[in-house]
Design a protein around this motif. Structure first.
Motif, PDB file in Angstrom:
ATOM      1  N   ILE A 102       0.865  -1.174   0.000  1.00 27.85           N
ATOM      2  CA  ILE A 102       0.000   0.000   0.000  1.00 27.85           C
ATOM      3  C   ILE A 102       0.904   1.227   0.000  1.00 27.85           C
ATOM      4  CG2 ILE A 102      -1.796   1.256   1.235  1.00 27.85           C
ATOM      5  CD1 ILE A 102      -1.462  -2.185   2.357  1.00 27.85           C
ATOM      6  N   VAL A 103       0.767   2.080  -1.008  1.00 30.60           N
ATOM      7  CA  VAL A 103       1.694   3.207  -1.196  1.00 30.60           C
ATOM      8  C   VAL A 103       0.980   4.539  -0.985  1.00 30.60           C
ATOM      9  CG1 VAL A 103       3.299   4.347  -2.775  1.00 30.60           C
ATOM     10  CG2 VAL A 103       3.022   1.852  -2.857  1.00 30.60           C
ATOM     11  N   PHE A 104       1.541   5.359  -0.100  1.00 34.35           N
ATOM     12  CA  PHE A 104       1.081   6.740   0.062  1.00 34.35           C
ATOM     13  C   PHE A 104       2.319   7.592   0.268  1.00 34.35           C
ATOM     14  CE2 PHE A 104      -2.728   9.295   1.955  1.00 34.35           C
ATOM     15  CZ  PHE A 104      -2.304  10.443   1.314  1.00 34.35           C
ATOM     16  N   THR A 105       3.030   7.841  -0.834  1.00 38.13           N
ATOM     17  CA  THR A 105       4.234   8.660  -0.795  1.00 38.13           C
ATOM     18  C   THR A 105       4.072   9.840  -1.747  1.00 38.13           C
ATOM     19  OG1 THR A 105       5.337   7.395  -2.546  1.00 38.13           O
ATOM     20  CG2 THR A 105       5.691   6.664  -0.281  1.00 38.13           C
ATOM     21  N   ARG A 106       4.937  10.806  -1.602  1.00 38.51           N
ATOM     22  CA  ARG A 106       4.867  12.011  -2.446  1.00 38.51           C
ATOM     23  C   ARG A 106       6.277  12.505  -2.755  1.00 38.51           C
ATOM     24  NH1 ARG A 106       5.117  17.558  -2.237  1.00 38.51           N
ATOM     25  NH2 ARG A 106       3.573  18.710  -3.514  1.00 38.51           N
ATOM     26  N   PHE A 107       6.613  12.550  -4.053  1.00 40.52           N
ATOM     27  CA  PHE A 107       7.850  13.150  -4.539  1.00 40.52           C
ATOM     28  C   PHE A 107       9.080  12.680  -3.754  1.00 40.52           C
ATOM     29  CE2 PHE A 107       5.385  17.047  -6.282  1.00 40.52           C
ATOM     30  CZ  PHE A 107       5.213  16.424  -7.506  1.00 40.52           C
ATOM     31  N   ARG A 108       9.205  11.369  -3.572  1.00 40.98           N
ATOM     32  CA  ARG A 108      10.372  10.822  -2.877  1.00 40.98           C
ATOM     33  C   ARG A 108      11.558  10.689  -3.826  1.00 40.98           C
ATOM     34  NH1 ARG A 108       9.179  11.693   2.305  1.00 40.98           N
ATOM     35  NH2 ARG A 108       7.967  13.325   1.237  1.00 40.98           N
ATOM     36  N   GLU A 109      12.732  10.910  -3.293  1.00 39.60           N
ATOM     37  CA  GLU A 109      13.984  10.746  -4.051  1.00 39.60           C
ATOM     38  C   GLU A 109      14.861   9.750  -3.285  1.00 39.60           C
ATOM     39  OE1 GLU A 109      17.480  13.484  -6.138  1.00 39.60           O
ATOM     40  OE2 GLU A 109      15.916  14.426  -4.919  1.00 39.60           O
ATOM     41  N   LEU A 110      14.404   8.517  -3.282  1.00 38.10           N
ATOM     42  CA  LEU A 110      15.054   7.484  -2.473  1.00 38.10           C
ATOM     43  C   LEU A 110      16.350   7.004  -3.115  1.00 38.10           C
ATOM     44  CD1 LEU A 110      11.926   5.300  -1.585  1.00 38.10           C
ATOM     45  CD2 LEU A 110      12.963   7.127  -0.220  1.00 38.10           C
ATOM     46  N   PHE A 138       7.407   9.388  -6.764  1.00 40.88           N
ATOM     47  CA  PHE A 138       8.836   9.697  -6.848  1.00 40.88           C
ATOM     48  C   PHE A 138       9.051  11.024  -7.566  1.00 40.88           C
ATOM     49  CE2 PHE A 138       8.660   4.980  -7.044  1.00 40.88           C
ATOM     50  CZ  PHE A 138       9.436   4.670  -5.936  1.00 40.88           C
ATOM     51  N   LEU A 139      10.189  11.639  -7.292  1.00 39.49           N
ATOM     52  CA  LEU A 139      10.632  12.790  -8.074  1.00 39.49           C
ATOM     53  C   LEU A 139      12.156  12.817  -8.084  1.00 39.49           C
ATOM     54  CD1 LEU A 139      10.032  15.276  -9.734  1.00 39.49           C
ATOM     55  CD2 LEU A 139      10.004  16.624  -7.617  1.00 39.49           C
ATOM     56  N   TYR A 140      12.711  12.399  -9.234  1.00 41.21           N
ATOM     57  CA  TYR A 140      14.149  12.446  -9.456  1.00 41.21           C
ATOM     58  C   TYR A 140      14.421  13.552 -10.472  1.00 41.21           C
ATOM     59  CZ  TYR A 140      14.415   7.953  -7.035  1.00 41.21           C
ATOM     60  OH  TYR A 140      14.331   6.952  -6.092  1.00 41.21           O
ATOM     61  N   LYS A 141      14.795  14.720  -9.972  1.00 41.67           N
ATOM     62  CA  LYS A 141      14.956  15.895 -10.839  1.00 41.67           C
ATOM     63  C   LYS A 141      16.217  15.822 -11.690  1.00 41.67           C
ATOM     64  CE  LYS A 141      12.524  19.131  -7.789  1.00 41.67           C
ATOM     65  NZ  LYS A 141      12.656  20.369  -6.972  1.00 41.67           N
ATOM     66  N   ASP A 142      17.304  15.370 -11.092  1.00 42.62           N
ATOM     67  CA  ASP A 142      18.603  15.446 -11.756  1.00 42.62           C
ATOM     68  C   ASP A 142      19.199  14.079 -12.031  1.00 42.62           C
ATOM     69  OD1 ASP A 142      18.553  18.306 -11.546  1.00 42.62           O
ATOM     70  OD2 ASP A 142      19.070  18.066  -9.423  1.00 42.62           O
ATOM     71  N   ASP A 143      18.355  13.091 -12.236  1.00 43.74           N
ATOM     72  CA  ASP A 143      18.820  11.727 -12.467  1.00 43.74           C
ATOM     73  C   ASP A 143      18.127  11.165 -13.699  1.00 43.74           C
ATOM     74  OD1 ASP A 143      19.608   9.103 -12.429  1.00 43.74           O
ATOM     75  OD2 ASP A 143      19.265   8.813 -10.284  1.00 43.74           O
ATOM     76  N   HIS A 148      12.058   8.247 -15.397  1.00 46.72           N
ATOM     77  CA  HIS A 148      10.851   7.524 -15.814  1.00 46.72           C
ATOM     78  C   HIS A 148       9.967   7.203 -14.610  1.00 46.72           C
ATOM     79  CE1 HIS A 148      13.480   4.242 -14.490  1.00 46.72           C
ATOM     80  NE2 HIS A 148      12.399   3.497 -14.362  1.00 46.72           N
ATOM     81  N   LEU A 149      10.550   7.187 -13.406  1.00 50.46           N
ATOM     82  CA  LEU A 149       9.765   6.915 -12.208  1.00 50.46           C
ATOM     83  C   LEU A 149       8.869   8.096 -11.839  1.00 50.46           C
ATOM     84  CD1 LEU A 149      12.500   5.195 -10.000  1.00 50.46           C
ATOM     85  CD2 LEU A 149      10.703   4.103 -11.351  1.00 50.46           C
ATOM     86  N   ASN A 150       9.181   9.279 -12.363  1.00 52.23           N
ATOM     87  CA  ASN A 150       8.397  10.467 -12.041  1.00 52.23           C
ATOM     88  C   ASN A 150       7.000  10.414 -12.656  1.00 52.23           C
ATOM     89  OD1 ASN A 150      10.835  11.229 -10.951  1.00 52.23           O
ATOM     90  ND2 ASN A 150      11.274  12.805 -12.478  1.00 52.23           N
ATOM     91  N   GLU A 151       6.906   9.928 -13.904  1.00 49.39           N
ATOM     92  CA  GLU A 151       5.618   9.938 -14.602  1.00 49.39           C
ATOM     93  C   GLU A 151       5.268   8.591 -15.233  1.00 49.39           C
ATOM     94  OE1 GLU A 151       5.450  13.176 -17.362  1.00 49.39           O
ATOM     95  OE2 GLU A 151       5.454  14.702 -15.782  1.00 49.39           O
ATOM     96  N   ALA A 152       6.189   8.018 -15.999  1.00 49.21           N
ATOM     97  CA  ALA A 152       5.882   6.772 -16.715  1.00 49.21           C
ATOM     98  C   ALA A 152       5.536   5.640 -15.753  1.00 49.21           C
ATOM     99  CB  ALA A 152       7.068   6.373 -17.602  1.00 49.21           C
ATOM    100  N   TRP A 153       6.257   5.551 -14.639  1.00 52.63           N
ATOM    101  CA  TRP A 153       6.024   4.453 -13.686  1.00 52.63           C
ATOM    102  C   TRP A 153       4.633   4.525 -13.052  1.00 52.63           C
ATOM    103  CZ3 TRP A 153       5.376   3.820  -8.330  1.00 52.63           C
ATOM    104  CH2 TRP A 153       5.544   2.509  -7.865  1.00 52.63           C
ATOM    105  N   PRO A 154       4.214   5.671 -12.470  1.00 54.92           N
ATOM    106  CA  PRO A 154       2.867   5.695 -11.882  1.00 54.92           C
ATOM    107  C   PRO A 154       1.756   5.548 -12.910  1.00 54.92           C
ATOM    108  CG  PRO A 154       3.855   7.888 -11.807  1.00 54.92           C
ATOM    109  CD  PRO A 154       4.935   6.925 -12.200  1.00 54.92           C
TER     110      PRO A 154
END
Length: 325
Positions: A102-110, A138-143, A148-154
């Motif tokens: 169950i996922v409830f995360t926001r703009f993580r850069e793990l 997720f949000l990976y700005k400089d990677d 692709h995890l920012n938009e394509a993955w969800p």
């Protein structure tokens, strides 16, 4: 069981000992096949108090399903819950044995080793549930390798990415979305016992005006924005799906059930219909729809639920460490 054969044992005794070993092994396998379900909550959002709402749902599920629960939190260096820490979620290795994520995360850069637990689970063919900001988990700005995890993955996993919403308007001090049941969703088990209700969540845009839910998404509930930064004749309509089901096929080649809702303001969960939507959705994802009563699951609180309001910065409850469920 450690049994030692000796040269003094008769042939009959050896046979008896062997049978004892086989019976013991059989009982172990039987116990494993009856293991409790393991549900893993992945929290980590700095706006909607998932660190409060998800443990509340977990307590209800533990009571109703007698399941094992793991809740993964964003923690600071001293082990205190800190939803503003976008770079760490503790305990994600629990996903290796999870029956549901169950996922409830926001703009993580793990870091890679943490994100991998989430990504590997998503490809396993096992079910998933997502709340609100999991459209932008997720949000990976400089990677570039992980953007692709920012938009394509969800989009492919949960059904949509982050697009926009209709505005905040005095967060938590009034309803912003009217929720109703879509005709095509009325007989769906997820909606058993769910009545139309009003939500504190501002409406997310997920469909229409050039956007659509991905794959075989089936919308169940629709939301009407009661206050909006957009007028009806502009780009984003005042009505949009707020809950749907779909499947996702990962590397394992198995269709995994997915339930998603864009609702999730901490005050939404005070409403019985919202809690039934969430718990019914979890049952359905697990393939337990036959266990959902006609009036929906029992969602009476299993403890106090007095969450802080939504908001950024330091609006979360300080000095809290993960609690046992």
């Amino acid at each position: 069981m450690n049994l030692i054969y000796t040269d003094k044992m008769s042939g009959l005794m050896r046979i008896i000992v062997s049978l004892i070993v086989l019976i013991s092994l059989s009982s172990v396998v039987g116990a494993q096949s009856n293991d409790k379900l393991h549900l893993v909550f992945v929290t980590g959002d700095e706006e909607y108090r998932s660190e409060e709402s998800m443990p509340m749902l977990a307590k209800i599920l533990k009571r109703e399903l007698d399941c094992e629960i793991t809740i993964c939190y964003a923690l600071d260096s001293l082990g205190y819950i800190d939803p503003n820490n976008k770079w760490h979620i503790a305990g994600l290795e629990a996903l290796k044995t999870a029956d549901l994520m169950i996922v409830f995360t926001r703009f993580r850069e793990l870091p890679d080793h943490e994100a991998k637990f989430i990504l590997d689970y998503a490809e396993s063919g096992k079910p998933m549930v997502g709340f609100r900001t999991a459209t932008h988990a997720f949000l990976y700005k400089d990677d570039p390798e992980r953007q692709h995890l920012n938009e394509a993955w969800p989009i492919k996993v949960f059904g949509q990415k982050w697009i926009t919403h209709h505005g905040h308007f005095s967060d938590g001090h009034g309803y912003l979305t009217s929720v109703d049941i879509l005709k095509e969703g009325r007989k769906h088990p997820v909606l058993r016992g769910v009545e139309p209700f009003k939500a504190y969540s501002w409406l997310y845009h997920v469909q229409g005006k050039g956007y659509s839910l991905s794959g075989n998404s089936q919308a169940l509930l629709t939301g009407h924005s009661l206050r909006s930064n957009y007028s009806e004749n502009k780009k984003f309509p005042l009505d949009n799906p707020v809950a749907w089901t779909k499947t996702y096929t990962g590397d394992a080649g198995k269709e995994a059930r997915v339930f998603f809702t864009t609702l999730g303001h901490p005050f939404d969960f005070k409403d019985e219909s919202m809690r039934k939507l969430a718990i019914n959705g979890i049952y359905w994802a697990l393939g337990l729809e036959k266990k959902i009563p006609k009036k929906g699951t029992n969602v009476t609180f299993a403890g106090e639920y007095n969450p802080n309001n939504s908001g950024f910065g330091q609006k979360y409850k300080k000095g809290r460490k993960p609690e046992d469920i």
